[in-house]
Write a protein that holds these residues in place. Sequence first.
Motif, mmCIF file in Angstrom:
data_model
loop_
_atom_site.group_PDB
_atom_site.id
_atom_site.type_symbol
_atom_site.label_atom_id
_atom_site.label_comp_id
_atom_site.label_asym_id
_atom_site.label_seq_id
_atom_site.Cartn_x
_atom_site.Cartn_y
_atom_site.Cartn_z
ATOM 1 N N THR A 162 0.845 -1.193 0.000
ATOM 2 C CA THR A 162 0.000 0.000 0.000
ATOM 3 C C THR A 162 0.875 1.236 0.000
ATOM 4 O O THR A 162 1.839 1.318 0.765
ATOM 5 C CB THR A 162 -0.913 0.028 1.236
ATOM 6 O OG1 THR A 162 -1.712 -1.161 1.268
ATOM 7 C CG2 THR A 162 -1.843 1.239 1.199
ATOM 8 N N VAL A 163 0.557 2.181 -0.853
ATOM 9 C CA VAL A 163 1.212 3.494 -0.848
ATOM 10 C C VAL A 163 0.224 4.493 -0.266
ATOM 11 O O VAL A 163 -0.907 4.626 -0.757
ATOM 12 C CB VAL A 163 1.619 3.915 -2.272
ATOM 13 C CG1 VAL A 163 2.180 5.336 -2.261
ATOM 14 C CG2 VAL A 163 2.646 2.940 -2.845
ATOM 15 N N HIS A 164 0.644 5.181 0.800
ATOM 16 C CA HIS A 164 -0.236 6.182 1.390
ATOM 17 C C HIS A 164 0.540 7.452 1.718
ATOM 18 O O HIS A 164 1.760 7.431 1.908
ATOM 19 C CB HIS A 164 -0.939 5.637 2.644
ATOM 20 C CG HIS A 164 -0.028 5.307 3.772
ATOM 21 N ND1 HIS A 164 0.659 4.115 3.866
ATOM 22 C CD2 HIS A 164 0.326 6.039 4.865
ATOM 23 C CE1 HIS A 164 1.389 4.097 4.961
ATOM 24 N NE2 HIS A 164 1.209 5.255 5.587
ATOM 25 N N ALA A 165 -0.187 8.551 1.737
ATOM 26 C CA ALA A 165 0.412 9.855 1.982
ATOM 27 C C ALA A 165 0.582 10.094 3.472
ATOM 28 O O ALA A 165 -0.275 9.724 4.276
ATOM 29 C CB ALA A 165 -0.461 10.953 1.373
ATOM 30 N N GLU A 166 1.728 10.701 3.820
ATOM 31 C CA GLU A 166 1.966 11.151 5.191
ATOM 32 C C GLU A 166 2.620 12.527 5.112
ATOM 33 O O GLU A 166 3.793 12.630 4.758
ATOM 34 C CB GLU A 166 2.838 10.168 5.957
ATOM 35 C CG GLU A 166 3.018 10.569 7.420
ATOM 36 C CD GLU A 166 3.642 9.472 8.247
ATOM 37 O OE1 GLU A 166 4.770 9.667 8.730
ATOM 38 O OE2 GLU A 166 2.997 8.411 8.409
ATOM 39 N N GLU A 167 1.843 13.553 5.413
ATOM 40 C CA GLU A 167 2.275 14.942 5.273
ATOM 41 C C GLU A 167 2.681 15.206 3.814
ATOM 42 O O GLU A 167 1.876 15.036 2.916
ATOM 43 C CB GLU A 167 3.393 15.260 6.266
ATOM 44 C CG GLU A 167 2.952 15.102 7.723
ATOM 45 C CD GLU A 167 4.075 15.377 8.707
ATOM 46 O OE1 GLU A 167 5.234 15.490 8.276
ATOM 47 O OE2 GLU A 167 3.769 15.479 9.903
ATOM 48 N N ASP A 168 3.971 15.520 3.561
ATOM 49 C CA ASP A 168 4.376 15.897 2.202
ATOM 50 C C ASP A 168 5.070 14.776 1.448
ATOM 51 O O ASP A 168 5.694 15.015 0.414
ATOM 52 C CB ASP A 168 5.287 17.115 2.262
ATOM 53 C CG ASP A 168 6.577 16.841 3.037
ATOM 54 O OD1 ASP A 168 6.644 15.808 3.747
ATOM 55 O OD2 ASP A 168 7.525 17.647 2.948
ATOM 56 N N HIS A 169 5.007 13.528 1.948
ATOM 57 C CA HIS A 169 5.712 12.439 1.272
ATOM 58 C C HIS A 169 4.853 11.173 1.265
ATOM 59 O O HIS A 169 3.734 11.166 1.799
ATOM 60 C CB HIS A 169 7.058 12.169 1.959
ATOM 61 C CG HIS A 169 6.934 11.774 3.403
ATOM 62 N ND1 HIS A 169 6.930 12.689 4.428
ATOM 63 C CD2 HIS A 169 6.809 10.554 3.990
ATOM 64 C CE1 HIS A 169 6.810 12.065 5.590
ATOM 65 N NE2 HIS A 169 6.725 10.768 5.340
ATOM 66 N N LEU A 170 5.397 10.134 0.635
ATOM 67 C CA LEU A 170 4.701 8.859 0.511
ATOM 68 C C LEU A 170 5.418 7.777 1.291
ATOM 69 O O LEU A 170 6.650 7.739 1.343
ATOM 70 C CB LEU A 170 4.604 8.441 -0.961
ATOM 71 C CG LEU A 170 3.822 9.350 -1.899
ATOM 72 C CD1 LEU A 170 3.929 8.836 -3.332
ATOM 73 C CD2 LEU A 170 2.362 9.439 -1.481
ATOM 74 N N LEU A 171 4.640 6.893 1.887
ATOM 75 C CA LEU A 171 5.167 5.711 2.548
ATOM 76 C C LEU A 171 4.644 4.474 1.835
ATOM 77 O O LEU A 171 3.450 4.370 1.528
ATOM 78 C CB LEU A 171 4.755 5.667 4.025
ATOM 79 C CG LEU A 171 5.434 6.648 4.973
ATOM 80 C CD1 LEU A 171 4.860 6.498 6.376
ATOM 81 C CD2 LEU A 171 6.944 6.442 5.007
#
Length: 324
Positions: free
Chosen positions: A254-263
Motif C-alpha cells: 500500500t502506498v499512502h500519503a503522510e504529510e508531504d511524502h509517501l510511505l
Amino acid sequence: MTTTVRQPGATARLKPTFDGAALAAELDQVRRHAWQRQRVYGDQIGQASKVDWTCLALRSPGGDGDRTDPGGPGPVDFADTPWLERTPQAREVLRSIPAPLRAVRYMALGPGTHSHLHFDTKYGPSWGVARLHVPITTNPDALLHLDGEEHCWQPGEFWFGDFSRNHQVGNDGTEPRVHLVIDCLVVPELAEIFPDSWREFLLEGGAVLNRPATPLPGSPKEWECAFEVPETFTDWEEEDGAFLDPAVPRRRATVHAEEDHLLLTYEGAAPVRLIHLEDGEFRYAGWSEERTVQLHCAGGEVVLRSRVGSTVRTLTLPMLHHLR
C-alpha cells in the motif's frame, strides 16, 4: 553478477589526501564519549557486535547520534547527527565528496580484535553504493584482507573498497585502529575522485548511477494506491532478479500519503519512505536505485525494477485499486 564493464579491482586510492594529524586531534575530542558497539541492519537494526568494534555516527538515519548501524531502506532518510557539528575536520572531508552521503561513522577496531570473514550485501558500485575510508589511527598490525589482498591504509589517505566482496579486519596492535567510514550513492560526479582507470566502469555501464530526487508532482494523496508484489521484492538483500520468478508468493503493498511524502508499506513489514526520481518512479529512502517502484496511477499499473550495473530487471503488475 552481470555487468557490461569489468570493475578494475576491489580497491582504489582516491583523491585528495587529508591532514591525518588534524583528524587525529579532532578524534581525541570525541573519543572522550563512550562509543557503542557496531550493529548490522536488515529489515531492522540488528544485534550489537560481539567483538570490540565500536562506532560514533556523524550521519545516520534520521540524524540519530546513537545509531551505529549503516542503515538501509526505511521510513526516514539520512541526516547529520549532532556529532558532525563537533568535528569540523570530518566535515571538510565530507565536503570533498561529490555525491549524496548516506551513513558516516567513525569505526574503531580495538586491540586484539578480529572480524569473521564476511561480505556486505550489495555494498558496491554495481548496486549504486560506494563505501569510502579515511584512516585516522592505525598500526602495522591492523590489517584489512579484502578479496584476497592485504591492506594497511595510512592516516589521511582516501580509499574506496568494494566490501560486497569477502573481507576480514583484524588489529593485533596495542592501540585502536580508527577509520572514518563514509557510505555514499554513486553518481557521475563521483568518478572525479577515482583514478582514471575507473572512469569507464563507473560511467559506462558497470555501476548503477543514481538520479537526483525531484519534487513529487501534485498532492501526495493523488498517489495513494494498493497492489501485490512478489515477496522477494520486499527483501532488499534478495538475490538479483528473484522477484521475477512467477512461483514466488505475493503480498499486499500500500502506498499512502503522510504529510508531504509517501510511505510504502508491505504486508507484515515496516514502512519505507519513497523518494521521487522522475515520471512516478521512486527509490527507497536509505537505499539506492538498485530497487525502484514506478506508479502509473492513470494506467492502473505498477512497474518494479532491480538493477545491477547496466542490467535492469522489470516486472509490470496491475494496481488492485487507486486510493484517490
